[in-house]
Design a protein around this motif. Structure first.
Motif, short mmCIF file in Angstrom:
data_model
loop_
_atom_site.label_atom_id
_atom_site.label_comp_id
_atom_site.label_asym_id
_atom_site.label_seq_id
_atom_site.Cartn_x
_atom_site.Cartn_y
_atom_site.Cartn_z
N TYR A 147 -74.87 -28.64 7.68
CA TYR A 147 -74.09 -29.70 7.07
C TYR A 147 -72.95 -29.09 6.26
N ALA A 193 -71.93 -35.43 1.86
CA ALA A 193 -72.29 -34.50 2.92
C ALA A 193 -72.22 -35.15 4.29
N SER A 206 -70.76 -30.49 -3.26
CA SER A 206 -72.05 -30.62 -3.95
C SER A 206 -71.92 -30.37 -5.44
N ALA A 251 -70.61 -30.03 2.73
CA ALA A 251 -70.76 -30.91 1.57
C ALA A 251 -69.87 -30.47 0.42
N THR A 256 -72.76 -35.71 -4.77
CA THR A 256 -72.68 -34.89 -3.57
C THR A 256 -72.33 -35.76 -2.38
N GLY A 305 -80.37 -29.17 5.71
CA GLY A 305 -79.90 -30.50 5.34
C GLY A 305 -81.05 -31.48 5.32
N GLY A 331 -73.73 -34.08 8.24
CA GLY A 331 -74.62 -33.12 8.85
C GLY A 331 -74.94 -33.41 10.30
#
Length: 344
Positions: free
Chosen positions: A42, A337, A46, A44, A335, A62, A339
């Protein structure tokens, strides 16, 4: 004359080949080995509540930590089988082995045992059943990155309430047969230090799955050391899931009491997954952990995740997740993301 001899030799060879093929088929029927695994990654932005700024990263795993494994069975007769599993974590973003540099090669599982009408007994490095029960009682499953329940329980950077890893070494584990949807597990991890018998890890776990209902309970005692200083923790987890078809709801409660630092934690989690198409689902989960520890400020952590998981096929899915984190002794974090996972 030569033609008769040739004919006899040909017939004999054919007979031996047929017998050999039959024996090979019998061996194949009695013994099998399977190679399998999952690759996940993934990207991201974060930020946890206790970090000053966000970090852009490409991560391994992930929704599921990447791994590969081998498992096999051999039919010993009389409804008895030999079973084994060897599983290794890896990091597809760097090609590294393990979850980190300290992991052994077969860090996910490495055990051998027997299976029969009595259930199954196995010996070796094995997944902590508390973690296994937890996976089935929250919409983000086993994720040590995006599941609020799992991160607040086992991930140190989120204040992990449960002492120890998601995998136990030197463990003997017994699993009961399925009794109308109910099964139980007992596990004991040997301390392997002379003169310290009875100071190792132990767990008792029960799970029910029938119809639309799933429910589980786990009790465990974990010691982070066999010799002084010993940190000993008692922990429990109880949860339920119910599938209404239009949505699946989850709720759990978890508590720990730790001798050595006198910490008490309590975690509550609620979540749900909603299938919005035949291939995609919305995932929502929230967990709240309170920590009460002498000489340390009382803290509350709230973590929530919102995601959409879409399956391109039975083996491959893509997902997008937003995760919010709030710690009472710090600020907030967010966060974002994207993935991808593939099973093989």
């Amino acid at each position: 004359m030569k033609s008769n001899v040739t004919l006899k030799r040909t017939a004999g060879a054919a007979l031996l080949a047929a017998i050999g093929a039959g024996m090979n088929a019998e061996v194949r029927a009695q013994s099998s080995v399977e190679l399998y695994g999952l690759v996940g990654t993934y990207v991201a932005s974060s930020k946890r509540a206790d970090t000053p700024t966000a970090t852009w990263l490409e991560g391994s795993g992930g929704l599921t930590t990447s791994y590969w494994g081998m498992r096999g069975t051999e039919d010993l007769g009389g409804n008895l089988k030999a079973v084994f599993t060897l599983e290794s974590f890896f990091q597809p973003d760097t090609g590294g082995q393990g979850r980190n540099a300290t992991d052994p090669f077969f860090a996910r599982n490495a055990y051998l045992g027997l299976q029969g009408g009595f259930g199954q007994i196995t010996f070796g490095r094995q997944t902590n059943p508390t973690y296994a029960v937890m996976q089935r009682l929250n919409p983000f499953g086993a994720s040590v990155v995006f599941s609020p329940l799992v991160t607040q329980s086992f991930v140190a950077t989120f204040g992990g309430a449960i002492v120890g890893d998601t995998v136990w070494n030197n463990a003997v584990r017994y699993e009961t047969p399925d009794f109308g949807g109910f099964s139980g597990t007992a596990i004991y991890g040997f301390g392997e230090v002379p003169g310290h018998n009875g100071t190792a890890n132990i767990g008792l776990h029960g799970f029910y799955s029938g119809g639309n209902l799933t429910a589980g309970v786990s009790l465990q005692r974990v010691r982070s050391g066999i010799t002084a200083p010993i940190i000993s923790q008692d922990a429990y987890l109880a949860g339920i899931g119910y599938d209404f078809k239009w949505a699946k709801l989850f709720a759990t409660i978890e508590g720990t009491s730790t001798n050595g630092n006198d910490a008490l934690t309590r975690t509550y989690q609620v979540g749900f997954s909603v299938p919005v198409t035949t291939s995609g689902s919305v995932l929502v989960d929230w967990a709240r952990t309170t920590r009460n520890q002498p000489r340390t400020p009382y803290s509350i952590r709230n973590t929530a995740s919102l995601g959409y998981d879409y399956f391109l096929s039975k083996r491959t899915d893509v997902y997008a997740i937003y995760m919010f984190d709030k710690l009472s002794t710090a600020s907030t974090g967010s966060t974002f993301a994207l993935g991808l996972r593939h099973k093989f």
